[in-house]
Write a protein that holds these residues in place. Structure first.
Motif, PDB file in Angstrom:
ATOM      1  N   TYR A  31      13.654 -48.293 -12.109  1.00  0.00           N
ATOM      2  CA  TYR A  31      13.836 -46.762 -12.382  1.00  0.00           C
ATOM      3  C   TYR A  31      12.835 -46.349 -13.177  1.00  0.00           C
ATOM      4  N   GLY A  32      12.091 -47.093 -13.905  1.00  0.00           N
ATOM      5  CA  GLY A  32      11.117 -46.677 -14.943  1.00  0.00           C
ATOM      6  C   GLY A  32      11.611 -46.538 -16.578  1.00  0.00           C
ATOM      7  N   ALA A  33      10.539 -45.898 -17.043  1.00  0.00           N
ATOM      8  CA  ALA A  33      10.816 -45.737 -18.504  1.00  0.00           C
ATOM      9  C   ALA A  33      11.681 -44.388 -18.969  1.00  0.00           C
ATOM     10  N   GLY A  34      11.469 -43.317 -18.085  1.00  0.00           N
ATOM     11  CA  GLY A  34      12.129 -42.052 -18.224  1.00  0.00           C
ATOM     12  C   GLY A  34      11.143 -41.131 -18.985  1.00  0.00           C
ATOM     13  N   ALA A  35      11.823 -40.101 -19.387  1.00  0.00           N
ATOM     14  CA  ALA A  35      10.816 -38.994 -19.780  1.00  0.00           C
ATOM     15  C   ALA A  35      10.281 -39.309 -21.175  1.00  0.00           C
ATOM     16  N   PHE A  36      10.957 -39.903 -22.136  1.00  0.00           N
ATOM     17  CA  PHE A  36      10.490 -40.167 -23.477  1.00  0.00           C
ATOM     18  C   PHE A  36       9.728 -41.634 -23.634  1.00  0.00           C
ATOM     19  N   SER A  37       8.757 -41.597 -23.203  1.00  0.00           N
ATOM     20  CA  SER A  37       8.067 -42.890 -23.131  1.00  0.00           C
ATOM     21  C   SER A  37       6.411 -42.548 -23.206  1.00  0.00           C
ATOM     22  N   ARG A  80       2.476 -36.036 -17.977  1.00  0.00           N
ATOM     23  CA  ARG A  80       3.549 -35.196 -17.842  1.00  0.00           C
ATOM     24  C   ARG A  80       4.404 -35.266 -18.928  1.00  0.00           C
ATOM     25  N   ALA A  81       4.943 -34.192 -19.310  1.00  0.00           N
ATOM     26  CA  ALA A  81       5.661 -34.152 -20.225  1.00  0.00           C
ATOM     27  C   ALA A  81       7.477 -33.983 -20.047  1.00  0.00           C
ATOM     28  N   PRO A  82       8.329 -34.258 -20.588  1.00  0.00           N
ATOM     29  CA  PRO A  82       9.505 -34.344 -20.350  1.00  0.00           C
ATOM     30  C   PRO A  82      10.027 -33.004 -19.678  1.00  0.00           C
ATOM     31  N   THR A  83      10.738 -32.850 -18.573  1.00  0.00           N
ATOM     32  CA  THR A  83      11.283 -31.638 -18.445  1.00  0.00           C
ATOM     33  C   THR A  83      12.682 -31.854 -18.309  1.00  0.00           C
TER      34      THR A  83
END
Length: 142
Positions: free
Chosen positions: A121-127, A135-138
């Motif tokens: 699933y990957g690192a997520g938004a804060f990475s 891309r910035a966290p949404t």
């Protein structure tokens, strides 16, 4: 109700990375604090060149833990740490008749399972990975 179906909308992947990274960083620091004991343990299981194994484990655990924590090349790092965890379980904790060793064996497999989730699933938004993609966290607002 807030939607959290995308890992770009929540801090949960960050929390998971922090918890997974902690055991690797703390383990590396413990090895650094007790080099003779660690190398003695490595030698006791029959691995050749305990110093090399000692140094390699510190690099893998410390660098891997920090990279996982900040979310840099997270899927590759998590895959490497998952393999390291499984190999460590098989080499160091294979005496499954000993309840303590069984616990450590299962702990390593559980860590590998969590790391495989990060691979999937990957690192997520804060990475850093997200920042590198531009891309910035949404955040979901519904």
């Amino acid at each position: 109700m807030h939607s959290t179906s995308s890992n770009n909308t929540t801090a949960l992947p960050l929390a998971g990375r922090i918890l997974l990274a902690a055991i690797f960083v703390v383990s590396a620091l413990g090895k650094i604090a007790a080099p003779e004991a660690t190398q003695g343990y490595i030698a006791s299981v029959g691995l050749p060149v305990p110093l090399l194994s000692y140094l390699a484990s510190i690099v893998i655990e410390l660098a891997g833990g920090i990279l996982l924590l900040v979310g840099y090349r997270t899927r590759v790092v998590a895959a490497g740490l998952a393999v390291f965890s499984i190999v460590s379980a098989l080499i160091f904790h294979h005496a499954l008749g000993d309840q303590n060793q069984l616990f450590h064996y299962l702990k390593n497999l559980a860590m590998a399972g969590g790391l495989i989730q990060v691979v999937a699933y990957g690192a997520g938004a804060f990475s850093i990975d997200i920042k590198r993609q531009g891309r910035a966290p949404t955040f979901a607002t519904r």
